[in-house]
Scaffold this motif. Sequence first.
Motif, mmCIF file in Angstrom:
data_model
loop_
_atom_site.group_PDB
_atom_site.id
_atom_site.type_symbol
_atom_site.label_atom_id
_atom_site.label_comp_id
_atom_site.label_asym_id
_atom_site.label_seq_id
_atom_site.Cartn_x
_atom_site.Cartn_y
_atom_site.Cartn_z
ATOM 1 N N SER A 1 0.832 -1.202 0.000
ATOM 2 C CA SER A 1 0.000 0.000 0.000
ATOM 3 C C SER A 1 0.867 1.252 0.000
ATOM 4 C CB SER A 1 -0.946 0.011 1.207
ATOM 5 O OG SER A 1 -0.230 0.015 2.423
ATOM 6 N N GLU B 1 0.235 5.619 0.700
ATOM 7 C CA GLU B 1 -0.737 6.636 1.078
ATOM 8 C C GLU B 1 -0.059 7.994 1.220
ATOM 9 O OE1 GLU B 1 -1.087 6.223 5.907
ATOM 10 O OE2 GLU B 1 -2.278 4.828 4.701
ATOM 11 N N SER C 1 -7.729 -1.717 -3.793
ATOM 12 C CA SER C 1 -8.604 -0.810 -3.067
ATOM 13 C C SER C 1 -8.048 0.604 -3.018
ATOM 14 C CB SER C 1 -8.836 -1.317 -1.633
ATOM 15 O OG SER C 1 -7.631 -1.375 -0.915
ATOM 16 N N THR C 2 -8.952 1.550 -2.829
ATOM 17 C CA THR C 2 -8.590 2.936 -2.573
ATOM 18 C C THR C 2 -9.349 3.379 -1.328
ATOM 19 O OG1 THR C 2 -8.552 5.193 -3.484
ATOM 20 C CG2 THR C 2 -10.402 3.800 -4.104
ATOM 21 N N TYR C 3 -8.720 4.202 -0.512
ATOM 22 C CA TYR C 3 -9.348 4.565 0.756
ATOM 23 C C TYR C 3 -9.020 6.001 1.140
ATOM 24 C CZ TYR C 3 -4.672 3.349 2.529
ATOM 25 O OH TYR C 3 -3.320 3.248 2.729
ATOM 26 N N TYR D 1 -13.129 6.519 8.288
ATOM 27 C CA TYR D 1 -12.514 6.068 7.039
ATOM 28 C C TYR D 1 -13.545 5.432 6.128
ATOM 29 C CZ TYR D 1 -12.657 1.179 8.629
ATOM 30 O OH TYR D 1 -13.070 -0.060 9.043
ATOM 31 N N GLY D 2 -13.236 5.449 4.846
ATOM 32 C CA GLY D 2 -14.035 4.774 3.833
ATOM 33 C C GLY D 2 -13.111 4.059 2.865
ATOM 34 N N ASN D 3 -13.551 2.912 2.356
ATOM 35 C CA ASN D 3 -12.700 2.064 1.524
ATOM 36 C C ASN D 3 -13.551 1.441 0.423
ATOM 37 O OD1 ASN D 3 -11.176 -0.110 0.465
ATOM 38 N ND2 ASN D 3 -10.037 -0.314 2.361
ATOM 39 N N THR E 1 -13.204 -1.333 -2.622
ATOM 40 C CA THR E 1 -12.310 -2.423 -3.023
ATOM 41 C C THR E 1 -12.928 -3.250 -4.148
ATOM 42 O OG1 THR E 1 -11.453 -2.588 -0.767
ATOM 43 C CG2 THR E 1 -11.056 -4.453 -2.220
ATOM 44 N N THR F 1 -16.523 -0.224 2.414
ATOM 45 C CA THR F 1 -16.355 -0.325 3.862
ATOM 46 C C THR F 1 -16.305 1.070 4.465
ATOM 47 O OG1 THR F 1 -15.020 -2.316 3.520
ATOM 48 C CG2 THR F 1 -14.984 -1.336 5.715
#
Length: 289
Positions: free
Chosen positions: A76, A78, A128-130, A144-146, A148, A189
């Motif tokens: 990952s 970020e 995924s991107t979050y 948070y939001g995800n 996928t 998510t």
Amino acid sequence: YESLQIFQSQYSNNMKAIPKFGIILINALGLLSPASYAETVFVIAPGVMNFNYEETDVDGSFLDEEIGSIPGITLSIEEKNQARFTFGMALGFFAGGVDYNGHILSNDPRYTGLPLSTTTNESIFSLSTYAIHPFFGDPYFSVYGNLTYKKWERDIQGVSVSGTDNFGDPFTDLNVSGLFELYKWWQFTFGISADLPLSARNQISFKGGFLRTIAPKMNLSIYTFDLQEAWGYETELGYYFKLKRGQKIGISGSIMSWSFGKSDEIAGFYEPDSKSEMKTIQLIYEVLL
């Protein structure tokens, strides 16, 4: 509904797909890198997933299960801007063999419904991107939001079995064919996370949230089954130790659970209700780029 005597399974090596996902990940970083961002973090996390999958019939009765541990890795990256909004992307891949326990499904009344044990080769991709943002300006808690995309290849292996049939007669070397299924779906998510310092160099983290499977599909030979969406959850607990020069090491444990609802019937077959629960332990190395 799955038939173990119609389709011959063939394991597909999806490692060739990793470079393509890597290109997507690298190119996407250009969209996340305006000059206002203050720092970029890269994380590599090898680990082991305890794979637990179960299918049930319309009346809730047991059909089959797959249980075992498979290795994998998550990569990952970020970036956090000056407003403390964090954006990230992650690529995950886990693969390995697990135990399959179910029943023979056959047009022959002598054998249909008899217990069956074999193995299944699993491979699970995720991209995924979050986004993460402090919860009302709190320095430790965030929301948070995800989003996928997941791809799961399920390759049930054929096996030769012996035993006693439904009429009490012994049999030997009955060849039960394997089965290959391909699942694809989106997953959203949302939840709350926390980063709590224990000292200047030690930290624990926690996150928990709800997830929703979106547009799940299963491909079986020439057929595509539309599965029903359902809710699930995820939790994660981690420990981190700060090294010098912007580096961290750590360990995390997580649980993710989701379900698929029964599909409509196509050509006399349907995909039943199912539930998955994945428990994963990962070692973490984080570096500030």
